[in-house]
Each structure stands twice: as structure tokens, then as C-alpha cells.
Design a protein around this motif. Sequence first.
Motif, PDB file in Angstrom:
ATOM      1  N   SER A 200       0.841  -1.192   0.000  1.00  0.00           N
ATOM      2  CA  SER A 200       0.000   0.000   0.000  1.00  0.00           C
ATOM      3  C   SER A 200       0.878   1.244   0.000  1.00  0.00           C
ATOM      4  CB  SER A 200      -0.921   0.013   1.228  1.00  0.00           C
ATOM      5  OG  SER A 200      -0.158   0.033   2.417  1.00  0.00           O
ATOM      6  N   TRP A 201       0.264   2.364  -0.384  1.00  0.00           N
ATOM      7  CA  TRP A 201       0.979   3.632  -0.389  1.00  0.00           C
ATOM      8  C   TRP A 201       1.125   4.143   1.039  1.00  0.00           C
ATOM      9  CZ3 TRP A 201       3.228   4.204  -4.764  1.00  0.00           C
ATOM     10  CH2 TRP A 201       2.602   3.928  -5.976  1.00  0.00           C
ATOM     11  N   ALA A 202       2.298   4.638   1.365  1.00  0.00           N
ATOM     12  CA  ALA A 202       2.499   5.322   2.645  1.00  0.00           C
ATOM     13  C   ALA A 202       2.603   6.813   2.349  1.00  0.00           C
ATOM     14  CB  ALA A 202       3.748   4.790   3.344  1.00  0.00           C
ATOM     15  N   PRO A 225      -0.005   0.201  -6.104  1.00  0.00           N
ATOM     16  CA  PRO A 225       1.464   0.240  -6.095  1.00  0.00           C
ATOM     17  C   PRO A 225       2.066  -1.091  -6.536  1.00  0.00           C
ATOM     18  CG  PRO A 225       0.646  -0.069  -3.878  1.00  0.00           C
ATOM     19  CD  PRO A 225      -0.570   0.066  -4.747  1.00  0.00           C
ATOM     20  N   TYR A 226       3.320  -1.003  -6.993  1.00  0.00           N
ATOM     21  CA  TYR A 226       4.033  -2.210  -7.423  1.00  0.00           C
ATOM     22  C   TYR A 226       5.488  -2.141  -6.982  1.00  0.00           C
ATOM     23  CZ  TYR A 226       6.759  -5.394 -10.274  1.00  0.00           C
ATOM     24  OH  TYR A 226       7.651  -6.353 -10.679  1.00  0.00           O
ATOM     25  N   ASP A 385      23.018   7.753 -10.994  1.00  0.00           N
ATOM     26  CA  ASP A 385      21.597   7.483 -10.823  1.00  0.00           C
ATOM     27  C   ASP A 385      21.147   8.019  -9.475  1.00  0.00           C
ATOM     28  OD1 ASP A 385      19.071   6.526 -11.376  1.00  0.00           O
ATOM     29  OD2 ASP A 385      19.540   4.427 -10.994  1.00  0.00           O
ATOM     30  N   ASP A 386      19.817   8.082  -9.275  1.00  0.00           N
ATOM     31  CA  ASP A 386      19.269   8.366  -7.953  1.00  0.00           C
ATOM     32  C   ASP A 386      18.045   7.488  -7.723  1.00  0.00           C
ATOM     33  OD1 ASP A 386      17.516   9.628  -9.680  1.00  0.00           O
ATOM     34  OD2 ASP A 386      17.423  11.503  -8.592  1.00  0.00           O
ATOM     35  N   LEU A 387      17.904   6.997  -6.510  1.00  0.00           N
ATOM     36  CA  LEU A 387      16.788   6.139  -6.114  1.00  0.00           C
ATOM     37  C   LEU A 387      15.918   6.873  -5.106  1.00  0.00           C
ATOM     38  CD1 LEU A 387      18.270   2.565  -5.492  1.00  0.00           C
ATOM     39  CD2 LEU A 387      16.701   3.246  -7.309  1.00  0.00           C
ATOM     40  N   LEU A 388      14.625   6.601  -5.144  1.00  0.00           N
ATOM     41  CA  LEU A 388      13.702   7.194  -4.183  1.00  0.00           C
ATOM     42  C   LEU A 388      13.418   6.166  -3.091  1.00  0.00           C
ATOM     43  CD1 LEU A 388      11.997   9.605  -3.376  1.00  0.00           C
ATOM     44  CD2 LEU A 388      10.142   8.706  -4.794  1.00  0.00           C
ATOM     45  N   LEU A 389      13.992   6.396  -1.910  1.00  0.00           N
ATOM     46  CA  LEU A 389      13.871   5.479  -0.790  1.00  0.00           C
ATOM     47  C   LEU A 389      13.021   6.092   0.309  1.00  0.00           C
ATOM     48  CD1 LEU A 389      17.568   4.215  -0.454  1.00  0.00           C
ATOM     49  CD2 LEU A 389      15.680   3.125  -1.674  1.00  0.00           C
ATOM     50  N   GLY A 390      12.117   5.288   0.877  1.00  0.00           N
ATOM     51  CA  GLY A 390      11.349   5.676   2.037  1.00  0.00           C
ATOM     52  C   GLY A 390      11.852   4.948   3.269  1.00  0.00           C
ATOM     53  N   ALA A 391      11.088   5.024   4.352  1.00  0.00           N
ATOM     54  CA  ALA A 391      11.515   4.403   5.610  1.00  0.00           C
ATOM     55  C   ALA A 391      11.636   2.893   5.486  1.00  0.00           C
ATOM     56  CB  ALA A 391      10.516   4.761   6.716  1.00  0.00           C
ATOM     57  N   VAL A 395      10.302   3.422  -2.601  1.00  0.00           N
ATOM     58  CA  VAL A 395       8.940   3.906  -2.789  1.00  0.00           C
ATOM     59  C   VAL A 395       8.370   3.185  -4.007  1.00  0.00           C
ATOM     60  CG1 VAL A 395       7.528   5.908  -3.367  1.00  0.00           C
ATOM     61  CG2 VAL A 395       9.408   6.136  -1.732  1.00  0.00           C
ATOM     62  N   PRO A 396       7.180   2.562  -3.886  1.00  0.00           N
ATOM     63  CA  PRO A 396       6.657   1.756  -4.998  1.00  0.00           C
ATOM     64  C   PRO A 396       6.418   2.576  -6.263  1.00  0.00           C
ATOM     65  CG  PRO A 396       5.499   1.238  -2.956  1.00  0.00           C
ATOM     66  CD  PRO A 396       6.335   2.460  -2.681  1.00  0.00           C
ATOM     67  N   TYR A 397       6.265   1.815  -7.345  1.00  0.00           N
ATOM     68  CA  TYR A 397       5.893   2.352  -8.647  1.00  0.00           C
ATOM     69  C   TYR A 397       4.414   2.071  -8.881  1.00  0.00           C
ATOM     70  CZ  TYR A 397      10.956   2.123  -9.076  1.00  0.00           C
ATOM     71  OH  TYR A 397      12.301   2.260  -8.852  1.00  0.00           O
TER      72      TYR A 397
END
Length: 718
Positions: A200-202, A225-226, A385-391, A395-397
Motif C-alpha cells: 500500500s501507499w504510505a 502500487p508495485y 543514478d538516484d533512487l527514491l527510498l522511504g523508511a 517507494v513503490p511504482y
Amino acid sequence: MTSVRRGLAGAALVAMLGVSAGAPEGPCVGPQSDFGPSQDLYCLELIATPGNGGVTGTVELGRTPGPFTVGVTADGIARYAPTISLAGLPAPASLGGYTTYVAWAATPLMYPVVRLGEVGNGRTRLAVIELDKFVILVTAERSARPAEPSRRLILRGTSPSMRLQPPDLSQFVLGATPADASPMHHQADGAFVSHPDTLSWASVPMPPGLPMLPGEMALRPLEPPYLPRAGAGTPWARRRELVRLRDGDTLRLVSGLVRRTIKGRAITMYGFNGQFSGPLVEVTRGAAITVQFRNDLDQPTTVHWHGIRLDNRFDGVPGLTQKAVPPGGRFTYRIRFPDAGLYWYHPHVREEAQQDLGLYGNIVVRSPRPDYFSPAHREEVLILDDLLLGADGLVPYGRTASTHALTGRFGNQFLVNGEPDYHLNVRRGEVVRFLLTNVSNTRTLNLSFPGSRMKVVGGDAGNFEREEWVESVVIAPAERYIVHVRFDHPGMTPFVNRVQALDHLYGRFFPQWDTLGTVTVAGPAGAPAISRTFDVARPDTAAAADIARFRKEFARPVDRTLVLAMASQDLPFITRQLMQLDSIWFAPVEWSGTMPTMNWSATTRQVRWVLRDAATGRENMDIDWRFRRGDVVKLRLVNERRTLHAMQHPIHVHGQRFLVLDVNGVPSDNLVWKDTVLVPAGSVVDLLVDLSNPGRWMLHCHIAEHLAADMMMAFTVD
């Protein structure tokens, strides 16, 4: 080599559309043109002070000379080459003891104040301005070089960026209202689609210290989300390996799942041959190889060989040159390498996810010329490159549509060659050749090694006509640059990306500096002969001679014009309202993701990015351009200012090469063959495209989410 057969695409079309035969005129010349640079981004009007009613003036904010299409300092501050146009100035002596007029630039606080130069009626080139927000003053002076402005102010004006201001109270109240978006479901074909699993989305990470309104924070994508999931046998990713191939060799390439740990977070990603990034391939110009590809992903994919003028059927574009390779499927690519340069490979199916998850790798095509590059002690091939990371990790696509459809997916964790902590040890005085590729989804980088001298040597598909000293390297997604750097000072030298980000809520610029890696300088000095040759900005006579064959085409009329624009539907009310407030002013380049929730929540079902043929009005894949092999086409790219959120676009042309002739009418004075060009917001960029490779090819924006939102077209070379 022949010029394109124009018909309506030639002089008649130029006259019909009002398109300039040569470079576009400056933004302050005449009324705003649909095919010229944006007046409200690159032109400011000067207002006469009381008692000087007959005096008028404008300042054109031109591009500074250099190898990049946007000018910034190493700190990321905007750099402009201003031209002032004045009329009605009386003789200075008629104002009482004055001898001349002087133009000044100052920050909004009026300190410091920088003298730009002596001015008079007519057009005058001024000194370069290096400020994000500024005011322009014209004063009467008793000498040509005063230390500070006199009190006799004649004209004043503010930069377009001064329109960037904090919202008023009513707009803050708007931002405090709940968003009209459901965080849990996507509605398709009139029915609610439940999530197929427990993912699920956070929320998305916020840039440090950046305020957000409550209404923005409540936004969520209307899309399931995926994320990929590792199985028991999913391998840990290995570092990339160097693969040297000769003419006739075969490379086996497999796309599949890999496991990684980045900054303590366990994540599942993709990789070629279990490596991150994919194998570094090295070949010699003129070689041809076979690539036996197998797809071990859970979804279809392809491999696109970015920038290589290869046979069309192996370009890796599903629906255009091949069918997508299904899970478990195979495809054989046969690739020839006609040009020396730095290239890369990546998917062309859902690349905003597949590429971002790690499916990319570099190709270095070596020239047989032993003096192709000036000497260096060593060489480093860096893929950025850069990645989008959450806690909890990535972070899903979006599962069936892409998120981040407005500005693209900015990451918060930089990677160099797939690693978060790049490090290099060199000796004092050592010259390092860095081959740089930006594979991020959307982020344009402004790279430097503070305290070390740097010169740019090559670009996407070859060398510049001459080496050129630079403070920093501006590199958009999919672009490549080759630079030489000499490290003279012992100790630690950071490898940094330094930009000025925008706080949209409070209407301000703020510095955003990120360290991608470090270089430790220690030990005895490197070979002194190489260090000495570094001090010369060497011309490349072979590159210049190749480009010279095309110079007779530079001044001829524009053949085709593409307008870069955007359309939207069903965006949340708060997004529409806040973005309309933001539309008062746009930065030429959106350097950082400073509206993260609005951007994240917008999907490709709501946002459509547009390429529009100025002659026919056709858009994206409805455009049908046809040329013949050997045609040389002058292509104008107009990045439309009048859109909900104007921003830069890195435009990539498959299978061909081009020269960047001018930006906003300012000619390029040091050319290089390219396949990707950064077009700043509100700007006009003219290209000369060498159509030497037959087939049906794609042209598109290389912000991955913009491509997913339809910003692509095809053209045929018969």
C-alpha cells in the motif's frame, strides 16, 4: 549529403508559420512568438523613474557561452549574458554634471551591487549576471567606472524570477483543505480495482527543511502500487564487470531480479547478468557484435542501445522495431558501432520502473586513433543514478500507470556505478578522465570537483571541436560527457551535485548540495608530462573536420518545428490551484523534486506530455514525418511556456546524430555530435540532424515518466 526535400517544410512553411529562417530572434524583439523564446522568462522591461518619462528599455537574458544549453555556476546559481536595449536617454550633461550612464545588477536586498557596464541608446552587451533573483538599475554617473550607483536613478526593472513570491493568506487556506483524492483505490472503466496484494501507499520522503501544506500531504496516487519481490533463489547483486569484445564476438545478457542492501535497507531490484550496474562493454569503432538476450523478469521488456546508429530492427523499441520480449523469452540483437563515443543500454518497456530498478549499463566505443583523447593518468567510467527510498525501502511504482507524471521521479539516494559511496584514490597532480552518464529518471545534475580544474572533452557521440574549461558539468538524463580533471591539492575532494532548489511555498531559492563520492589525493606526484599537457585546451582537428562538412547547412531555414507542451485531466483540485499559482514563473531547469506529493500523486492517466508538429498540429505518435537517407534536417524544438507546469525536457533522437546549433538565438561555438539535448523551459533550441540511418525511429523526452505519459513520436528515414 543532401538537404531535406522541403516542399511545405521549407521556405513556404517558414513564411506561413512566421518561423525565423535562421536562429530565433532574441526574446525582447517584437511581440511574443509562438516559436520563439519565452519573453516572460528571458526578457525584463525597464521602468522609467519619475521625471524620465521618455526613456524606455529592456534587458534580454541571453545564454552564456559554453558547451551546455543552460548556464549555471558551480554552485548552481543561474548565469545570464544580458543585452540591454535603451531609447530616449538624453545627453547625460543635461541632467546636471553627469557624463555617462551605467547599468547595475543587485540582489533584492540591494547588496551587493554589481556594475554591469556603461550604456547608451541602442543595444549593449553587459557583464554576466550570476544571480537567481535580481534587480537591474540604470543610473546617470559622473564617470564610467563608479564604485557604487549614484542617486540619479533613470530606469529600474526586476528579473522574471522576482515574480516567485510566497502565497497570500487565501492560498495558505486553500492548502489547508483536504485533498480530493482517495488514497486506497484506482477507478478504471467505472469500477473500483482493489489492490492485488498487501502493498500500500504510505507517503513520499520530504526534502529536509522543505515545508508542505496539509492539503498536499494528503494526496496519494489513484493507482495500485508495485514493487518486485525476491524469491528464495534471488541472487545478491554483484558489481559490474568489464567485458571487452572484438568484431564478431557474442555477449550473453540476462535481465532478472537481484537483492541489494542500500543504506541498511534490504530491497529487491533488477539487474543485467546479476550485476549492478550492468556489464561495462568495451568495443572498437567499426566492430559488430551479437547479443543473445534472455528476459527473466516477471514482465515484458526489451533492450535499447542508446545513441548507437545501429540497424533499425535491433533498436529495441516495442511496437516500432520489435515485439516486447515476454517473461522467459529471448531475442538476438546484432549491433554495429560506427561511431566512437560513450553509449548505454536500457529497457524501452516501463522504463520509469525497469530502468530505475537497475536495468542499465555503459558501452565505451574506442576510436582507433591513438590520440583520440589528450593524455590522462587513468580513466573512470561513472554511471550516475538516484533512487527514491522511504523508511521501508523503495517507494513503490504504479502497477498499471506511472506515478510522478508531472516532473518525473526525483530520487533521494545518489548512486555511482550502482553504489551509494563512490571513492577514488589518486596521486597529487594526477589527471583523471571521467566518462559520465546520467541514467536517472528525471534529475539534471550540476557536477563538479571543488578545488580541481576541469575541462570537457567529449559528448554523447564523439569529441568536441576543442577541449573547453568548465566550472561544472550540466548533464541531463541520458546525456553523456567526458571530462578531464587534475587533482592538485592533497586531501579529500568531494564529487558533488550543487544546485539551487525552489521552495514553491515561500517563493525562494535554497542551495541543495549532495556528495556523490570522494576522491582522496595523496602520495607522490603523477607523471609530470601528462600534468603539463592538461594545461592546454587541445583542438580535435578530426572532429572539427567532420563537423565542417555540415557548416553550409547551418544558416538555412528551419525545416521542422516541434512544440513541447502538456495537457492534463482529473488532477486534484488542490494540485490544479497550487500549480496555477506556481505558473507565475518557472525556472529554466527544475533541479530538484521540491513538490514531492503533488508530483507523486499525479499519474499518466491524468497527465499527458506532448510533442506537437507546428505545421500540422498533429501530436505524439500521430506525427508522420518522412525523410530520405542522406537528408540533413534543421529541427527547431520550442519548449512551450504557456502550460500548467513548464519544465525542461531532455529530447533523445534514436538512430541518428545531431549538432546543437543555437539556444534562444545564441549560436554554439564549440560543437559535438549528440543524440540527446536538454531543452530548458521556455527555450528554443535548433538542431541540425544528420539522417544517415534508414528505418522508422523514435524521438522522445528522456524523463522516463514523460515518455510513459506519451511524449514520443516516430519518423521514417527511407
